[in-house]
Motif scaffolding. Structure first.
Motif, short mmCIF file in Angstrom:
data_model
loop_
_atom_site.label_atom_id
_atom_site.label_comp_id
_atom_site.label_asym_id
_atom_site.label_seq_id
_atom_site.Cartn_x
_atom_site.Cartn_y
_atom_site.Cartn_z
N GLU A 181 1.12 4.34 -2.84
CA GLU A 181 0.65 5.61 -2.48
C GLU A 181 1.98 6.49 -2.73
OE1 GLU A 181 -1.93 7.11 -1.69
OE2 GLU A 181 -3.12 5.49 -0.91
N TRP A 185 0.85 -1.28 0.02
CA TRP A 185 -0.13 0.09 0.14
C TRP A 185 0.81 1.17 0.10
CZ3 TRP A 185 -0.26 3.86 3.44
CH2 TRP A 185 -1.17 4.81 3.33
N HIS A 237 -7.83 0.64 -3.13
CA HIS A 237 -7.43 0.57 -1.69
C HIS A 237 -8.73 0.65 -0.77
CE1 HIS A 237 -3.42 2.96 -2.76
NE2 HIS A 237 -3.48 1.64 -2.99
N GLU A 278 -10.23 6.58 1.72
CA GLU A 278 -9.60 5.98 0.47
C GLU A 278 -10.76 6.65 -0.46
OE1 GLU A 278 -6.74 5.08 -0.54
OE2 GLU A 278 -5.78 4.08 1.30
N GLU A 316 -6.86 4.60 -5.50
CA GLU A 316 -7.62 4.96 -4.32
C GLU A 316 -8.73 3.81 -4.25
OE1 GLU A 316 -5.50 6.55 -2.97
OE2 GLU A 316 -4.92 8.35 -3.36
FE LIG Z 1 -5.18 5.38 -1.25
#
Ligand SMILES: [Fe+2]
Ligand SMILES: [Fe+2]
Length: 310
Positions: A106, A102, A191, A158, A188
């Motif tokens: 990002e 993650w 996520h 998110e 996003e």
């Molecule tokens: Fe994200």
């Protein structure tokens, strides 16, 4: 929630994390941030052929600049978010693998957005750098939230970031920025799905605790960038422009997740879960009328401006 509750929950959720990590890795597509940047537009800021930044070089409107800058500063604060989720999820097994993956995904968002803005002279690079220093020095600290609250928060956050990036891209009127922001917002979204599935599983494992955590995160929700200097004023400008306003927050972020989880239809809750759900319903009713008032006021102001312009 006690420490042993958290340890038990981390253990119980581990197979869900493993399964969703596999799903995520199979679904997410590799993308190259450098392919989204119009490098040929770039030139030196200093030196013999250099030209310092000035506002008329930017093709973006003032609000588009503000929105991109706020979204970038939010992404810039990644080390703080990494600390937060590493603290909550730990570094072992699939939890740890997710934290690393993650964070790596990002990382692209801030780098790509900064490259775009520097190459296109979209924002004042000196102001941007000073704001980044201030934002990262201040950091982001959720105050040791328990695991289920972290899961609820990151689901909402998110999705909120997805909506904000997507709408910012559209608002810029620049196809290059729009394409980049659309690409980031796809990340996003994935996520959000990962975290949303953890909440779904937690609603089965620990329904009352999870409903309480959802209530707490909705009632207390703040964007991750809320600590950035001038955030209130800038977020208000974005809301006035319709990029991210209370209506978006409720209709595009809060309600779709509540519906997905079936929070209002859950059966078998204990007294604490029922009470949390009743409080949530009351909060949503108020938030809905506040969102309606916000939009009415904005429309009335726009109508007055149009009338004055003749
Ligand atoms: Fe994200
Ligand atoms: Fe991001």
């Amino acid at each position: 929630m006690t420490l042993s509750d958290t340890t038990r929950l981390l253990h119980e959720l581990e197979p869900v994390v493993a399964e969703n990590l596999d799903r995520h890795l199979a679904t997410s597509k590799e993308w190259m941030p450098h392919e989204y940047i119009p490098w040929s537009q770039g030139r030196d800021y200093v030196g013999p052929d250099g030209e310092p930044w000035s506002v008329e070089q930017s093709q973006l409107s003032p609000i588009a600049r503000t929105a991109l800058e706020l979204n970038l500063l939010t992404e810039d604060n990644l080390p703080s978010y990494h600390r937060e989720i590493e603290r909550a999820f730990g570094n072992d097994g699939p939890w740890g693998t997710w934290v690393g993956r993650w964070t790596a995904e990002e990382g692209r968002h801030g780098y790509a957005l900064r490259d775009y803005l520097l190459v296109t002279r979209g924002v004042d690079p000196v102001e941007l750098e000073r704001a980044r220093m201030a934002t990262m020095t201040e950091g982001f600290d959720s105050g040791d939230k328990p695991l289920l609250r972290v899961c609820a928060y990151v689901s909402f956050q998110e999705l909120a970031t997805r909506v904000s990036h997507r709408n910012t891209g559209r608002y810029t009127d620049d196809p290059i920025a729009n394409k980049l922001m659309a690409r980031i917002s796809m990340d996003e979204n994935l996520h959000m799905i990962f975290y949303r599935n953890l909440v779904t599983a937690s609603l089965e494992i620990s329904p009352d605790e999870m409903v309480k955590a959802i209530r707490d995160e909705i009632v207390d929700f703040q964007m991750p960038g809320a600590g950035i200097e001038g955030f209130q004023r800038k977020a208000f400008q974005m809301a006035q422009a319709g990029i991210y306003d209370p209506r978006n927050h409720l209709d595009d972020v809060v309600m779709p997740l509540l519906r997905h989880w079936g929070v209002m239809e859950l059966t078998g809750l204990g007294p604490e879960g029922e009470q949390a759900r009743a409080e949530l319903a009351a909060f949503l009713a108020t938030a809905d009328s506040q969102a309606a008032t916000f939009v009415e006021k904005r429309e009335a102001a726009a109508a007055r401006r149009a009338a004055r312009a003749g």
